[in-house]
Design a protein around this motif. Structure first.
Motif, PDB file in Angstrom:
ATOM      1  N   ILE A  25      21.032  14.497   0.804  1.00 19.02           N
ATOM      2  CA  ILE A  25      22.145  15.097   0.069  1.00 19.02           C
ATOM      3  C   ILE A  25      23.305  15.296   1.035  1.00 19.02           C
ATOM      4  O   ILE A  25      23.171  15.967   2.065  1.00 19.02           O
ATOM      5  N   ARG A  26      24.428  14.695   0.713  1.00 20.44           N
ATOM      6  CA  ARG A  26      25.629  14.777   1.550  1.00 20.44           C
ATOM      7  C   ARG A  26      26.719  15.474   0.764  1.00 20.44           C
ATOM      8  O   ARG A  26      26.934  15.175  -0.418  1.00 20.44           O
ATOM      9  N   VAL A  27      27.443  16.392   1.404  1.00 22.10           N
ATOM     10  CA  VAL A  27      28.462  17.161   0.694  1.00 22.10           C
ATOM     11  C   VAL A  27      29.726  17.281   1.540  1.00 22.10           C
ATOM     12  O   VAL A  27      29.697  17.105   2.766  1.00 22.10           O
ATOM     13  N   TRP A  73      32.053  17.445   6.327  1.00 24.49           N
ATOM     14  CA  TRP A  73      30.766  16.910   5.892  1.00 24.49           C
ATOM     15  C   TRP A  73      29.616  17.843   6.257  1.00 24.49           C
ATOM     16  O   TRP A  73      29.613  18.488   7.298  1.00 24.49           O
ATOM     17  N   GLY A  74      28.612  17.835   5.389  1.00 25.42           N
ATOM     18  CA  GLY A  74      27.322  18.451   5.678  1.00 25.42           C
ATOM     19  C   GLY A  74      26.226  17.596   5.074  1.00 25.42           C
ATOM     20  O   GLY A  74      26.454  16.894   4.068  1.00 25.42           O
ATOM     21  N   PHE A  75      25.037  17.631   5.645  1.00 23.87           N
ATOM     22  CA  PHE A  75      23.945  16.786   5.166  1.00 23.87           C
ATOM     23  C   PHE A  75      22.613  17.499   5.363  1.00 23.87           C
ATOM     24  O   PHE A  75      22.388  18.182   6.366  1.00 23.87           O
ATOM     25  N   ALA A  76      21.742  17.317   4.388  1.00 23.90           N
ATOM     26  CA  ALA A  76      20.356  17.803   4.495  1.00 23.90           C
ATOM     27  C   ALA A  76      19.475  16.867   3.677  1.00 23.90           C
ATOM     28  O   ALA A  76      19.953  16.142   2.797  1.00 23.90           O
ATOM     29  N   ALA A  77      18.162  16.882   3.962  1.00 25.58           N
ATOM     30  CA  ALA A  77      17.242  15.975   3.274  1.00 25.58           C
ATOM     31  C   ALA A  77      15.905  16.664   3.060  1.00 25.58           C
ATOM     32  O   ALA A  77      15.553  17.622   3.767  1.00 25.58           O
ATOM     33  N   THR A  78      15.162  16.153   2.087  1.00 26.16           N
ATOM     34  CA  THR A  78      13.834  16.690   1.810  1.00 26.16           C
ATOM     35  C   THR A  78      12.933  15.606   1.241  1.00 26.16           C
ATOM     36  O   THR A  78      13.401  14.720   0.516  1.00 26.16           O
ATOM     37  N   ASN A  79      11.647  15.698   1.580  1.00 24.57           N
ATOM     38  CA  ASN A  79      10.667  14.818   0.936  1.00 24.57           C
ATOM     39  C   ASN A  79       9.811  15.596  -0.047  1.00 24.57           C
ATOM     40  O   ASN A  79       8.819  15.087  -0.565  1.00 24.57           O
ATOM     41  N   LYS A  80      10.195  16.851  -0.322  1.00 23.28           N
ATOM     42  CA  LYS A  80       9.572  17.651  -1.370  1.00 23.28           C
ATOM     43  C   LYS A  80      10.494  17.599  -2.581  1.00 23.28           C
ATOM     44  O   LYS A  80      11.600  18.147  -2.547  1.00 23.28           O
TER      45      LYS A  80
END
Length: 535
Positions: free
Chosen positions: A83-85, A91-98
């Motif tokens: 997820i990029r915002v 810019w900010g970014f985070a990710a998940t595999n849940k």
């Protein structure tokens, strides 16, 4: 069934080994849209002015053999959401595999917090090129046969048959492999795009080694295949697709691995007996199986705008093609017949997709026109630097947990406009070399001074090939090399080569990219003897 996915260079650390059958089970598009909306809504609720989501599933299969045995077999899957915002202009970014709603919302909220934190150190806000939303659309690599549907037993039997043919032809050692990749990417943005893509790539390869037992000297020959943005049909031979009439058959979009390995074994006998090349100036006739790599290093990398600007220097350095050269509108990159095109739509190419990882619909554009530098490669937050009103669609991430950034499109030398075959180039050459296949190479950190060698090199005298030579490498700088380009074969000779895992960035990401060209002639290039240099 396989070893851990962590040994694959282009798969997330969250990857897991799977049974092959699982690769054939698709994820429901409606479910992907619902999960994307959870992320987009959470990002907006926390103050994001823009957000995009990449829900992607990466499947990798690799089969490796040597002589009479299978060395390893890997089936791996990596699946998650990035997820990029933009918040407070940054810019900010985070990710998940849940992929439950709560975990997705928390990842979106984290991306916004990161953006707001980054904004405290921002010198100027992000400027995104305009991009319309496309609604719900889809794109698929136009494959005829899904490589993941072909039984592993069938692939193993093919590779072992290849090894047996090489051994029968006198090879001392032979290893062979088939690698297949399937990227199932779902992109969504607050601009209204919901893009579902199914992307396929394949790469068959082998390396043969022959040893002269008396002297201990050995030579190798790699496959003259190319990694392709195709399905398993690439490995189904088709005589109508071959380029005939030259020294030996060459392949476009159908590859005959059995024919190539038998031919390669015979060529190693010639290579072992070949005389060392006498250094000097030669006219070079370079086949696409070799020239693609020179294009990649001396044209593809230095026209990446982030390298030009100094924002990126990992794995390939910066670039000598600075903005002042582009602004002059007269920088002489190559001779007048040199035309390079950036493209994400070339059929069968590795970098060909419908939409990039920013939701930009892909197309093509001139980079070098009539020998003059006219453009670079850009993404949405770079377009304004060149005065462009839209991105060129060059954004890519190698995994759901990687931030998408500027990556090379397919960069190709356009074929000649008059009928011309490799045989015509040979008969018009008094002192030259005809080179095939990638081998060793080096290039400096501004992509300017380089040297490249080939798998096979044939000497030309007075318009005729007189035999194989060895230890030849050509040296030049990028500008003088492309200005020495004097002839390019026509479209009937055009073929793709490419890199299956081109590294860039820190942490490293890898991407796949093709470079097309026809057989091309370069006048009076300096050639060294690598054997004498090292000896």
């Amino acid at each position: 069934m396989g070893v851990g996915a962590a040994i694959l260079p282009n798969i997330s650390v969250f990857g897991k080994s799977i049974n092959p059958e699982i690769a054939l089970q698709p994820v429901d598009v409606a479910l992907k849209k619902r999960m994307a909306d959870v992320a987009l809504n959470a990002a907006r609720a926390r103050g994001a002015s823009y957000a995009d989501v990449r829900l992607s599933r990466h499947l990798n299969q690799s089969i490796n053999t040597r002589e009479q045995r299978v060395q390893n077999l890997i089936n791996a899957e990596s699946y998650g959401m990035g997820i990029r915002v933009i918040a407070n202009g940054c810019w900010g970014f985070a990710a998940t595999n849940k992929l439950d709603d709560d975990s997705i919302a928390k990842a979106a909220e984290l991306a916004v917090r990161i953006a707001k934190g980054n904004a405290k150190m921002m010198t100027e806000p992000v400027q995104l090129a305009p991009q319309k939303g496309y609604g719900e659309v889809s794109w698929k690599t136009p494959i005829e046969k899904n490589a993941f549907e072909v039984p592993i037993k069938e692939k193993v039997e093919l590779l072992l048959a290849v090894n047996a043919a090489a051994t029968k032809a006198g090879a001392s050692f032979i290893n062979s492999s088939i690698s297949a990749v399937n990227e199932q990417k779902y992109f969504a943005s607050t601009e209204g795009s919901y893009i579902d893509q199914d992307i396929h790539r394949i790469y068959p390869n082998f390396t043969i080694t022959k040893t002269d037992r008396d002297s201990g000297v050995f030579e190798t020959r790699n496959a003259l295949s190319a990694p392709m943005g195709m399905g398993y049909e690439y490995l189904i031979p088709d005589n109508n697709d071959k380029i005939q009439g030259g020294l030996f058959p060459l392949y476009r979009k159908r590859y005959d691995i059995m024919e190539d390995v038998i031919l390669g074994s015979a060529q190693l006998d010639e290579k072992l007996k070949a005389k060392p090349l006498e250094p000097g100036k030669y006219d070079l006739i370079i086949d696409p199986t070799q020239l693609f790599l020179t294009i990649h290093e001396s044209v593809g990398h230095p026209t990446e705008l982030d390298r030009v600007l100094g924002y990126e220097a990992n794995f390939a350095g910066t670039s000598f093609l600075t903005l002042d050269k582009w602004k002059s509108k007269k920088f002489n990159f190559g001779s007048k017949i040199v035309n390079f095109e950036g493209s994400k739509v070339v059929p069968g190419a590795l970098g060909t997709v419908g939409y990039d990882d920013e939701g930009v619909k892909c197309g093509q554009w001139d980079i070098i026109k009539d020998g003059i530098l006219v453009n670079y490669q850009t993404i949405r937050d770079q377009a304004h630097i060149l005065g462009l009103d839209a991105s060129q669609g060059c954004c890519y991430a190698d995994s759901w947990d990687s931030v998408q950034f500027q990556r090379m499109p397919n960069v190709s030398l356009q074929p000649g406009k008059i009928p011309l075959k490799a045989a015509d180039l040979i008969k018009n050459t008094e002192k030259g070399l005809y080179m095939f296949g990638r081998n060793s190479y080096s290039i400096d950190q501004q992509r300017y001074n380089f040297q490249f060698s080939s798998q096979l090199c044939y000497e030309i005298k007075n318009g005729k090939i007189v035999g194989m030579a060895k230890d030849a490498a050509y040296q030049a700088n990028t500008q003088e090399f492309w200005n020495s380009c004097s002839a390019i074969c026509d479209e009937s000779d055009f073929r793709l080569g490419g890199s299956f895992s081109d590294g860039k960035g820190q942490p490293q990401q890898v991407s796949a990219v093709s470079h097309g060209c026809s057989t091309t002639k370069f006048d009076k290039v300096n050639v060294i003897n690598t054997g004498k240099t090292l000896g």
